[in-house]
Scaffold this motif. Structure first.
Motif, PDB file in Angstrom:
ATOM      1  N   CYS A  56       0.852  -1.191   0.000  1.00 51.84           N
ATOM      2  CA  CYS A  56       0.000   0.000   0.000  1.00 51.84           C
ATOM      3  C   CYS A  56       0.883   1.233   0.000  1.00 51.84           C
ATOM      4  O   CYS A  56       2.061   1.171   0.359  1.00 51.84           O
ATOM      5  N   ASP A  57       0.318   2.335  -0.430  1.00 52.39           N
ATOM      6  CA  ASP A  57       0.979   3.631  -0.338  1.00 52.39           C
ATOM      7  C   ASP A  57       0.299   4.443   0.759  1.00 52.39           C
ATOM      8  O   ASP A  57      -0.915   4.306   0.980  1.00 52.39           O
ATOM      9  N   VAL A  58       1.073   5.300   1.421  1.00 51.10           N
ATOM     10  CA  VAL A  58       0.534   6.109   2.517  1.00 51.10           C
ATOM     11  C   VAL A  58       0.962   7.565   2.363  1.00 51.10           C
ATOM     12  O   VAL A  58       2.151   7.844   2.170  1.00 51.10           O
TER      13      VAL A  58
ATOM     14  N   GLU B 201       6.169   8.246  11.235  1.00 55.29           N
ATOM     15  CA  GLU B 201       6.730   8.148   9.876  1.00 55.29           C
ATOM     16  C   GLU B 201       7.611   6.912   9.720  1.00 55.29           C
ATOM     17  O   GLU B 201       7.470   6.153   8.758  1.00 55.29           O
ATOM     18  N   GLU B 202       8.528   6.713  10.649  1.00 51.64           N
ATOM     19  CA  GLU B 202       9.446   5.573  10.531  1.00 51.64           C
ATOM     20  C   GLU B 202       8.712   4.249  10.661  1.00 51.64           C
ATOM     21  O   GLU B 202       9.020   3.287   9.947  1.00 51.64           O
ATOM     22  N   GLU B 203       7.735   4.201  11.569  1.00 49.10           N
ATOM     23  CA  GLU B 203       6.938   2.969  11.710  1.00 49.10           C
ATOM     24  C   GLU B 203       6.181   2.672  10.422  1.00 49.10           C
ATOM     25  O   GLU B 203       6.101   1.518   9.986  1.00 49.10           O
ATOM     26  N   MET B 204       5.655   3.707   9.802  1.00 50.41           N
ATOM     27  CA  MET B 204       4.887   3.519   8.567  1.00 50.41           C
ATOM     28  C   MET B 204       5.778   3.057   7.425  1.00 50.41           C
ATOM     29  O   MET B 204       5.358   2.243   6.584  1.00 50.41           O
ATOM     30  N   LYS B 205       6.992   3.530   7.361  1.00 51.63           N
ATOM     31  CA  LYS B 205       7.905   3.137   6.288  1.00 51.63           C
ATOM     32  C   LYS B 205       8.221   1.646   6.328  1.00 51.63           C
ATOM     33  O   LYS B 205       8.565   1.049   5.303  1.00 51.63           O
TER      34      LYS B 205
ATOM     35  N   VAL C 288       5.832   5.898   1.334  1.00 51.65           N
ATOM     36  CA  VAL C 288       5.284   6.858   2.287  1.00 51.65           C
ATOM     37  C   VAL C 288       5.601   8.263   1.779  1.00 51.65           C
ATOM     38  O   VAL C 288       6.768   8.587   1.512  1.00 51.65           O
ATOM     39  N   TYR C 289       4.553   9.073   1.618  1.00 48.73           N
ATOM     40  CA  TYR C 289       4.712  10.440   1.143  1.00 48.73           C
ATOM     41  C   TYR C 289       4.294  11.390   2.265  1.00 48.73           C
ATOM     42  O   TYR C 289       3.118  11.406   2.655  1.00 48.73           O
ATOM     43  N   VAL C 290       5.248  12.136   2.783  1.00 46.12           N
ATOM     44  CA  VAL C 290       4.951  13.086   3.863  1.00 46.12           C
ATOM     45  C   VAL C 290       4.778  14.465   3.255  1.00 46.12           C
ATOM     46  O   VAL C 290       5.576  14.891   2.407  1.00 46.12           O
ATOM     47  N   THR C 291       3.735  15.160   3.687  1.00 51.53           N
ATOM     48  CA  THR C 291       3.516  16.526   3.238  1.00 51.53           C
ATOM     49  C   THR C 291       3.136  17.402   4.416  1.00 51.53           C
ATOM     50  O   THR C 291       2.454  16.952   5.344  1.00 51.53           O
TER      51      THR C 291
ATOM     52  N   MET D 186      -1.398  20.566   1.032  1.00 46.01           N
ATOM     53  CA  MET D 186      -2.396  19.683   1.635  1.00 46.01           C
ATOM     54  C   MET D 186      -2.293  18.267   1.060  1.00 46.01           C
ATOM     55  O   MET D 186      -1.740  18.048  -0.017  1.00 46.01           O
ATOM     56  N   VAL D 187      -2.879  17.316   1.773  1.00 46.58           N
ATOM     57  CA  VAL D 187      -2.866  15.931   1.298  1.00 46.58           C
ATOM     58  C   VAL D 187      -3.613  15.794  -0.026  1.00 46.58           C
ATOM     59  O   VAL D 187      -3.285  14.919  -0.838  1.00 46.58           O
ATOM     60  N   THR D 188      -4.596  16.643  -0.257  1.00 47.36           N
ATOM     61  CA  THR D 188      -5.352  16.570  -1.517  1.00 47.36           C
ATOM     62  C   THR D 188      -4.453  16.869  -2.709  1.00 47.36           C
ATOM     63  O   THR D 188      -4.621  16.278  -3.790  1.00 47.36           O
ATOM     64  N   LYS D 189      -3.493  17.765  -2.540  1.00 41.63           N
ATOM     65  CA  LYS D 189      -2.551  18.067  -3.620  1.00 41.63           C
ATOM     66  C   LYS D 189      -1.690  16.845  -3.921  1.00 41.63           C
ATOM     67  O   LYS D 189      -1.383  16.556  -5.092  1.00 41.63           O
TER      68      LYS D 189
END
Length: 296
Positions: free
Chosen positions: A134-136, A149-153, A159-162, A173-176
């Motif tokens: 999955c992507d997050v 973040e590290e747990e999710m990776k 994993v895309y952090v914004t 925003m996450v919508t972008k």
């Protein structure tokens, strides 16, 4: 009593606790929540399950101090206890209950906003344990509010952090990020789970709808009592009245009336508002606990 084994500050005013609760850990699944009560005079607080360990009999919860009770949690330490720790409550995520072979066919995107990252994590972890990528997207206002973040990776393919202010990761925003991943980077998804503040989930759904991307949201932000008795989390999904705590907390986001839910949540905060809602909604004001039949 339910002993607190570990505590830590994740970021800003966001805290994590590991609690000894073997029976909850034995039966819970991602998407469900628990209700905690510190002592006899404290309020009952519903919190989503961030992680669990069946072998050790532990549940991990994440919270932000908002009300009087959760502000007390901020000062708890390992060795302290909760008087009540009830669960698992609510319905598990469809990803964990649908036929596994069907879930494996899905291209899944999670969108996590703020503390909503906590209930996203166990779902991504469950998928990883079953060999499903999955992507997050993790969104936060600023760098120091990004959590897990590290747990999710460790459990997600990407994993895309914004951050809203551009202080870390992508900017905006996450919508972008949803638009960029699909329109610019050519990503393809057929299932999205968005969890975070109500306004974030609303605009996520508006964004995914134009991409024809089925989207599930978690309505845990409007829960108060956690059993359906108080009527706080009543919402309209399509043409049906639902209660986040007993029918959800996850629903088809494209069918949720977010504007009505947010307006109702504001009204519910006052005695006058609750009285008016009870009068307007009549028999559908609350749904009972969903278990004892008292709502029939």
């Amino acid at each position: 009593m339910y002993k607190i084994l570990e505590t830590r500050k994740l970021a800003g005013n966001i805290y994590e606790m590991v609690v000894e609760a073997p029976r909850v850990a034995k039966h819970c699944l991602p998407g469900q929540f628990i209700i905690v009560k510190l002592d006899e005079t404290s309020e009952r607080v519903p919190l989503t399950i961030c992680d669990y360990n069946r072998e050790k009999g532990t549940i991990t919860i994440v919270f932000q101090p908002i009300g009087a009770s959760t502000h007390k949690y901020e000062f708890l330490k390992a060795g302290d206890s909760f008087m009540d720790f009830v669960g698992p409550l609510g319905q598990p995520s469809d990803l964990c209950t649908d036929p596994l072979e069907e879930v494996k066919k899905k291209k899944i995107l999670f969108v996590a906003g703020g503390v909503g990252t906590a209930p996203v994590y166990p779902q991504a972890k469950w998928l990883h344990e079953h060999g499903i990528d999955c992507d997050v997207i993790i969104g936060a206002k600023t760098k120091n509010l990004v959590i897990l973040e590290e747990e999710m990776k460790k459990v997600a393919a990407n994993v895309y952090v914004t951050t809203d202010d551009g202080s870390y990761g992508r900017s905006g925003m996450v919508t972008k990020v949803i638009d960029d991943l699909i329109d610019v980077e050519g990503k393809e998804y057929d299932h999205c789970v968005a969890i975070g503040p109500m306004i974030m989930m609303k605009f996520c759904c508006l964004t995914t709808k134009k991409h024809n991307l089925h989207t599930v949201v978690s309505m845990n932000p409007i829960m108060v009592d956690g059993t359906g008795m108080c009527g706080a989390c009543r919402l309209v999904v399509g043409d049906e009245v639902k209660f986040a705590c007993v029918d959800g907390p996850e629903f088809d986001g494209h069918l949720v009336d977010f504007d009505a839910a947010m307006k109702r949540a504001t009204m519910y905060k006052t005695d006058e508002g609750r009285a008016l809602l009870k009068e307007q909604e009549g028999e559908t004001h609350h749904g009972g606990c969903g278990q004892c039949g008292g709502d029939k």
